[in-house]
Design an enzyme around this catalytic site. Structure first.
Site, PDB file in Angstrom:
ATOM      1  N   HIS A   4       0.846  -1.202   0.000  1.00  0.00           N
ATOM      2  CA  HIS A   4       0.000   0.000   0.000  1.00  0.00           C
ATOM      3  C   HIS A   4       0.874   1.242   0.000  1.00  0.00           C
ATOM      4  CE1 HIS A   4      -3.232  -2.701   0.985  1.00  0.00           C
ATOM      5  NE2 HIS A   4      -2.619  -3.086   2.080  1.00  0.00           N
ATOM      6  N   GLU A  60      -1.942  -0.867   8.146  1.00  0.00           N
ATOM      7  CA  GLU A  60      -2.843  -1.885   8.674  1.00  0.00           C
ATOM      8  C   GLU A  60      -2.097  -2.762   9.662  1.00  0.00           C
ATOM      9  OE1 GLU A  60      -3.707  -3.636   4.820  1.00  0.00           O
ATOM     10  OE2 GLU A  60      -2.681  -5.475   5.385  1.00  0.00           O
ATOM     11  N   HIS A 115       3.431  -7.461   1.560  1.00  0.00           N
ATOM     12  CA  HIS A 115       2.822  -8.384   2.517  1.00  0.00           C
ATOM     13  C   HIS A 115       1.805  -9.285   1.852  1.00  0.00           C
ATOM     14  CE1 HIS A 115       0.215  -4.826   2.403  1.00  0.00           C
ATOM     15  NE2 HIS A 115      -0.791  -5.611   2.728  1.00  0.00           N
ATOM     16  N   ARG A 158      -1.094  -4.642  -6.350  1.00  0.00           N
ATOM     17  CA  ARG A 158      -0.825  -6.071  -6.358  1.00  0.00           C
ATOM     18  C   ARG A 158       0.524  -6.311  -7.024  1.00  0.00           C
ATOM     19  NH1 ARG A 158      -5.547  -7.861  -8.702  1.00  0.00           N
ATOM     20  NH2 ARG A 158      -6.642  -7.851  -6.726  1.00  0.00           N
TER      21      ARG A 158
HETATM   22 ZN    ZN Z   1      -2.828  -4.966   2.897  1.00  0.00          ZN
END
Ligand code: ZN
Length: 312
Positions: free
Chosen positions: A96, A114, A171, A191
């Site tokens: 991200h 996150e 991740h 992605r």
């Molecule tokens: Zn994520």
């Protein structure tokens, strides 16, 4: 207004999902459900309020029309998104952007930080956090040549582990893990790799250029200091306190008090059962305690994951 806000979760079917979210008491539409958007005001899964004064209202509407319940926070959108994830199979490897990059390249959107609390996992489960490239050139080469096992950093994972995923950290959740994710309310995901899988006959889009411009090189592991706070009737563990959220794990046996906040507190019951403010709750219950509620009596034998944000 002294009322708890109970939320109806939004379930999402995913190619990598399973049926373990039924353990939370949710009725699944199929046996490939990957995500429960447990506390969400995001347009892609806006929770409905269950019972009480605001029965049937979307959380986003409550945020828009009753800001006093949230301590008068001024952000345009409800700031957090809580998901419970059942990864039966591997999720794609992603990254991200941070707020600055997202603001510039994604129409003023916010970035995403996150964190994951591992609720359960298979014995030999692993997780991807970070990469092994020493320089940007090396990262580009490994990504472009598809040398994924050289590039990604895959580590063993255990029940009770906690990970903070900062923007720029590569991740992926791998198969065999059930976790609770607390995140900034943002959907901006790049992605990096999807194991060459097909969805309806096509490969899902990758975002290699954007990924390579946001991946932090070299990877630096986030040093976490899990702190156990002394409380009567419970073990309260602070998992993280960062600029976007504070997350706590409460293990209640008997009776305790969840302190009031100046904003709101998200609560997900992840194990056991009991009562909150006199209301029966059990594994799979998700609710929000508004600042106007004040402290909340919690009783029973249960484990909660709570999150809150500071007023800025
Ligand atoms: Zn994520």
């Amino acid at each position: 207004m002294k009322e708890l806000i109970f939320l109806e979760p939004v379930l999402k079917e995913c190619i990598w999902g399973g049926d373990r979210l039924s353990e939370f008491g949710y009725r699944l539409p199929s046996d490939s459900v990957g995500e429960c958007w447990a506390i969400s005001a995001h347009p892609n899964g806006d929770c409905l309020i269950k019972g009480g004064l605001y029965d049937g209202m979307h959380l986003s509407t409550l945020w828009d029309t009753h800001r006093e319940l949230f301590g008068g926070l001024t952000a345009e959108h409800f700031p957090l998104l809580i998901k419970i994830i059942d990864a039966k199979r591997d999720l794609s490897i992603q990254v991200h952007p941070d707020d600055a990059y997202a603001a510039l390249h994604e129409n003023g959107a916010s970035g995403k930080t996150e964190c994951w609390y591992i609720l359960d996992c298979d014995e030999n489960a692993t997780i991807v956090i970070g990469h092994r490239a020493g320089t940007k050139e090396e990262a580009e080469r490994l990504v472009k040549e598809g040398k994924w096992s050289d590039f990604i950093r895959e580590i063993p994972v255990h029940k009770g582990d906690f990970f903070q995923i900062e923007p720029g950290v590569v991740h992926a959740i791998k198969g065999g893990t059930v976790l609770l994710e607390t995140q900034q309310n943002s959907d901006i995901t790049y992605r990096v790799y999807d194991y060459d899988r097909l969805q309806n006959g096509v490969r899902r889009e990758l975002h290699l250029e954007k990924s390579l411009s946001v991946i932090g090189i070299p990877f630096r592991e986030c040093a976490l200091e899990r702190k156990v706070l002394p409380v009567k009737g419970a073990v309260c563990e602070e998992l993280i306190c960062c600029r976007y959220y504070s997350v706590e794990r409460w293990e209640i046996s008997g009776e305790t008090v969840l302190p009031g906040t100046s904003t709101f507190r998200n609560v997900s019951v992840v194990n056991g059962e009991g009562k909150l403010g006199g209301f029966p709750v059990a594994k799979g219950t998700n609710l929000l305690i508004p600042c106007t509620y004040g402290e909340c009596v919690a009783e029973g034998n249960m484990e909660l994951i709570c999150s809150t944000i500071e007023k800025v």
